[in-house]
Design a protein around this motif. Structure first.
Motif, PDB file in Angstrom:
ATOM      1  N   ARG A   1      33.741  20.526  46.513  1.00 33.80           N
ATOM      2  CA  ARG A   1      34.636  21.547  47.054  1.00 33.80           C
ATOM      3  C   ARG A   1      35.607  22.245  46.029  1.00 33.80           C
ATOM      4  O   ARG A   1      36.014  23.495  46.232  1.00 33.80           O
ATOM      5  N   VAL A   2      35.904  21.680  45.216  1.00 32.03           N
ATOM      6  CA  VAL A   2      36.922  22.236  44.007  1.00 32.03           C
ATOM      7  C   VAL A   2      36.272  23.306  43.216  1.00 32.03           C
ATOM      8  O   VAL A   2      36.849  24.481  43.011  1.00 32.03           O
ATOM      9  N   CYS A   3      34.840  23.054  43.056  1.00 32.62           N
ATOM     10  CA  CYS A   3      34.072  24.261  42.394  1.00 32.62           C
ATOM     11  C   CYS A   3      33.903  25.496  43.366  1.00 32.62           C
ATOM     12  O   CYS A   3      33.991  26.578  42.937  1.00 32.62           O
ATOM     13  N   ARG A   4      33.927  25.186  44.725  1.00 31.21           N
ATOM     14  CA  ARG A   4      33.815  26.425  45.594  1.00 31.21           C
ATOM     15  C   ARG A   4      35.298  27.160  45.455  1.00 31.21           C
ATOM     16  O   ARG A   4      35.300  28.450  45.580  1.00 31.21           O
ATOM     17  N   TYR A   5      36.284  26.432  45.482  1.00 31.29           N
ATOM     18  CA  TYR A   5      37.600  26.848  45.284  1.00 31.29           C
ATOM     19  C   TYR A   5      37.742  27.889  43.979  1.00 31.29           C
ATOM     20  O   TYR A   5      37.970  29.082  43.824  1.00 31.29           O
ATOM     21  N   LEU A   6      37.095  26.921  42.870  1.00 31.94           N
ATOM     22  CA  LEU A   6      37.144  27.653  41.598  1.00 31.94           C
ATOM     23  C   LEU A   6      36.513  29.290  41.482  1.00 31.94           C
ATOM     24  O   LEU A   6      36.948  30.220  41.087  1.00 31.94           O
ATOM     25  N   THR A   7      35.310  29.101  42.273  1.00 26.00           N
ATOM     26  CA  THR A   7      34.507  30.366  42.310  1.00 26.00           C
ATOM     27  C   THR A   7      35.342  31.638  42.906  1.00 26.00           C
ATOM     28  O   THR A   7      35.315  32.462  42.484  1.00 26.00           O
ATOM     29  N   ALA A   8      35.877  31.025  43.937  1.00 27.51           N
ATOM     30  CA  ALA A   8      36.593  31.941  44.912  1.00 27.51           C
ATOM     31  C   ALA A   8      37.807  32.599  44.164  1.00 27.51           C
ATOM     32  O   ALA A   8      38.282  33.861  44.402  1.00 27.51           O
ATOM     33  N   VAL A   9      38.479  32.069  43.269  1.00 28.84           N
ATOM     34  CA  VAL A   9      39.697  32.414  42.568  1.00 28.84           C
ATOM     35  C   VAL A   9      39.507  33.057  41.191  1.00 28.84           C
ATOM     36  O   VAL A   9      40.453  33.169  40.727  1.00 28.84           O
ATOM     37  N   SER A  10      38.371  32.779  40.707  1.00 31.31           N
ATOM     38  CA  SER A  10      37.974  33.248  39.580  1.00 31.31           C
ATOM     39  C   SER A  10      38.329  34.826  39.179  1.00 31.31           C
ATOM     40  O   SER A  10      38.021  35.695  40.199  1.00 31.31           O
ATOM     41  N   THR A  11      38.515  35.131  37.964  1.00 29.33           N
ATOM     42  CA  THR A  11      38.648  36.476  37.700  1.00 29.33           C
ATOM     43  C   THR A  11      37.297  37.305  37.730  1.00 29.33           C
ATOM     44  O   THR A  11      36.158  36.614  37.604  1.00 29.33           O
ATOM     45  N   PRO A  12      36.949  38.667  37.490  1.00 28.65           N
ATOM     46  CA  PRO A  12      35.809  39.134  37.249  1.00 28.65           C
ATOM     47  C   PRO A  12      34.752  38.770  36.413  1.00 28.65           C
ATOM     48  O   PRO A  12      33.556  38.705  36.567  1.00 28.65           O
ATOM     49  N   ASP A  13      35.413  38.122  35.185  1.00 31.20           N
ATOM     50  CA  ASP A  13      34.638  37.631  34.241  1.00 31.20           C
ATOM     51  C   ASP A  13      34.412  36.163  34.188  1.00 31.20           C
ATOM     52  O   ASP A  13      33.871  35.348  33.514  1.00 31.20           O
ATOM     53  N   GLY A  14      34.512  35.715  35.477  1.00 30.48           N
ATOM     54  CA  GLY A  14      34.163  34.234  35.733  1.00 30.48           C
ATOM     55  C   GLY A  14      35.103  33.175  35.640  1.00 30.48           C
ATOM     56  O   GLY A  14      34.709  31.794  35.464  1.00 30.48           O
ATOM     57  N   ALA A  15      36.227  33.236  34.734  1.00 36.39           N
ATOM     58  CA  ALA A  15      36.974  32.393  34.459  1.00 36.39           C
ATOM     59  C   ALA A  15      38.232  32.155  35.327  1.00 36.39           C
ATOM     60  O   ALA A  15      38.570  33.016  36.428  1.00 36.39           O
ATOM     61  N   LEU A  16      39.370  31.508  35.149  1.00 34.64           N
ATOM     62  CA  LEU A  16      40.358  31.329  35.722  1.00 34.64           C
ATOM     63  C   LEU A  16      41.864  32.039  35.358  1.00 34.64           C
ATOM     64  O   LEU A  16      41.947  32.024  34.048  1.00 34.64           O
ATOM     65  N   PRO A  17      42.519  32.622  36.250  1.00 30.59           N
ATOM     66  CA  PRO A  17      43.747  33.002  35.832  1.00 30.59           C
ATOM     67  C   PRO A  17      44.832  31.684  35.700  1.00 30.59           C
ATOM     68  O   PRO A  17      44.388  30.803  36.286  1.00 30.59           O
ATOM     69  N   ALA A  18      45.856  31.879  35.101  1.00 30.48           N
ATOM     70  CA  ALA A  18      46.780  30.787  34.905  1.00 30.48           C
ATOM     71  C   ALA A  18      47.396  30.693  36.376  1.00 30.48           C
ATOM     72  O   ALA A  18      47.411  29.498  37.120  1.00 30.48           O
ATOM     73  N   ILE A  19      48.173  31.854  36.964  1.00 27.25           N
ATOM     74  CA  ILE A  19      48.819  31.848  37.932  1.00 27.25           C
ATOM     75  C   ILE A  19      48.328  32.986  38.973  1.00 27.25           C
ATOM     76  O   ILE A  19      48.313  34.160  38.387  1.00 27.25           O
ATOM     77  N   ARG A  20      47.956  32.792  40.237  1.00 26.11           N
ATOM     78  CA  ARG A  20      47.631  33.837  41.067  1.00 26.11           C
ATOM     79  C   ARG A  20      48.849  34.500  41.918  1.00 26.11           C
ATOM     80  O   ARG A  20      49.700  33.713  41.872  1.00 26.11           O
ATOM     81  N   PRO A  21      48.790  35.739  42.099  1.00 31.36           N
ATOM     82  CA  PRO A  21      49.947  36.364  42.662  1.00 31.36           C
ATOM     83  C   PRO A  21      50.445  35.844  44.099  1.00 31.36           C
ATOM     84  O   PRO A  21      51.427  35.935  44.518  1.00 31.36           O
ATOM     85  N   SER A  22      49.555  34.686  44.759  1.00 34.72           N
ATOM     86  CA  SER A  22      50.054  34.026  45.787  1.00 34.72           C
ATOM     87  C   SER A  22      51.294  33.274  45.554  1.00 34.72           C
ATOM     88  O   SER A  22      51.804  32.852  46.591  1.00 34.72           O
ATOM     89  N   GLN A  23      51.643  32.924  44.461  1.00 32.57           N
ATOM     90  CA  GLN A  23      52.821  32.160  44.115  1.00 32.57           C
ATOM     91  C   GLN A  23      54.044  33.002  44.233  1.00 32.57           C
ATOM     92  O   GLN A  23      55.075  32.162  44.442  1.00 32.57           O
ATOM     93  N   ARG A  24      53.956  34.039  44.102  1.00 33.68           N
ATOM     94  CA  ARG A  24      55.015  34.817  44.421  1.00 33.68           C
ATOM     95  C   ARG A  24      55.952  34.693  45.605  1.00 33.68           C
ATOM     96  O   ARG A  24      55.177  34.566  46.763  1.00 33.68           O
ATOM     97  N   GLY A  25      57.212  34.472  45.730  1.00 34.28           N
ATOM     98  CA  GLY A  25      58.001  34.095  46.871  1.00 34.28           C
ATOM     99  C   GLY A  25      58.374  32.509  47.029  1.00 34.28           C
ATOM    100  O   GLY A  25      59.081  32.005  47.747  1.00 34.28           O
TER     101      GLY A  25
END
Length: 314
Positions: free
Chosen positions: A102-126
């Motif tokens: 399940r975590v890996c599915r989440y990681l796939t969904a939130v990855s950047t175009p080069d397949g890695a992870l950002p530190a913070i996604r803009p959903s944190q705003r607010g």
């Protein structure tokens, strides 16, 4: 001297061990998750209560949120929360199966175009977040977020399509590091300690070790911390010590330091335990609640590191 017939003087109370002092601190201050983690690691507790407490932080998109990583508040999932969850699962031997799928599915969904992870996604705003964590609309791939996650998945022999490109990203990021900061090196080591290509990992780690010593990124003499610069943007006194890079003797980073340097660092870590039984947080504190939630996490890791190096904790 007491007069004959006078009651004897009371005996001095026995010295309390670092573990017993820390236990009182955890029961007094820690979240339920850290209470169960402490019980698992030091009191013979089970893994099930830890996993049940961790499940409370899961989000609808199969990630984790709700301030699991205390410096990011609010209900939204973030890669740094997922990394924290994987560290917990790894520490109790539960980093596998459907929970990690399940975590890996989440990681796939939130990855950047080069397949890695950002530190913070803009959903944190607010939602409240540490001021030293930038929130941007198009966040780049980040070794700090990706390296530890990839390392943990390899360590637990998790095979998922997400790992291929993320591993390639980590190799490129690690092997191109020149001028760095301590947290980036820690993330690189977390990757190198578990990635399958061991000769390549050992060569990369040796190069990073030279960089750490050349740039004085680790305090090698705790009596002279002023001789080791704090990275720009860090809090005053936010130094890093050999045990930050090599939290266990098995880490590739252990070879970067002499026996004497590691012994001095572990002596310093032991002495850092405060009167209340907990270890301090040395990064920038921005809200009272986050500081309180972080200290039990730091305390558990300090005890685990001391025990890993054979230091008596009680």
């Amino acid at each position: 001297m007491a007069e004959s017939g006078a009651p004897p003087l009371p005996a001095a109370p026995p010295a309390r061990s670092p573990l017993s002092r820390a236990e009182q601190f955890v029961w007094l201050t820690a979240r339920v998750l850290e209470q169960h983690r402490f019980a698992y690691h030091f009191l013979g507790g089970g893994a099930d209560p830890v996993e049940a407490a961790l499940a409370a932080y899961r989000t609808a998109d199969e990630g984790y949120g709700h301030a699991l990583e205390p410096d990011l508040r609010g209900p939204v999932s973030q890669p740094l929360h997922a990394a924290h969850a994987l560290r917990v699962l790894d520490s109790i031997g539960r980093c596998g199966g459907q929970r990690v799928e399940r975590v890996c599915r989440y990681l796939t969904a939130v990855s950047t175009p080069d397949g890695a992870l950002p530190a913070i996604r803009p959903s944190q705003r607010g939602y409240p977040a540490a001021p030293f964590v930038p929130i941007v609309d198009d966040p780049p791939s980040d070794l700090l977020a990706t390296g530890p996650v990839v390392g943990l998945l390899h360590r637990n022999e998790v095979w998922h399509a997400w790992l291929f490109r993320a591993t390639d990203f980590c190799w490129q990021a690690v092997e191109s590091l020149e001028t760095s900061h301590p947290y980036e090196i820690e993330a690189a080591v977390a990757f190198l300690d578990s990635v399958p290509d061991r000769p390549r990992a050992e060569a990369a780690a040796a190069r990073l070790g030279r960089l750490v010593r050349e740039q004085r990124l680790a305090v090698l003499d705790p009596d002279r911390p002023e001789a080791f610069p704090v990275a720009p943007g860090y809090a005053p006194g936010e130094h890093h010590f050999p045990y930050h890079f090599a939290p266990t003797p098995e880490s590739l980073a252990r070879a970067w330091f002499t026996e004497e340097e590691m012994a001095r660092a572990l002596d310093f870590l032991t002495a850092e335990q405060r009167e209340d039984g907990g270890w301090p947080v040395n990064w920038r504190q921005w809200a009272p609640g986050t500081a309180l939630e972080c200290r039990p996490v730091v305390t558990i890791e300090a005890l685990r590191t001391l025990r890993a190096y054979g230091r008596a904790i009680g």
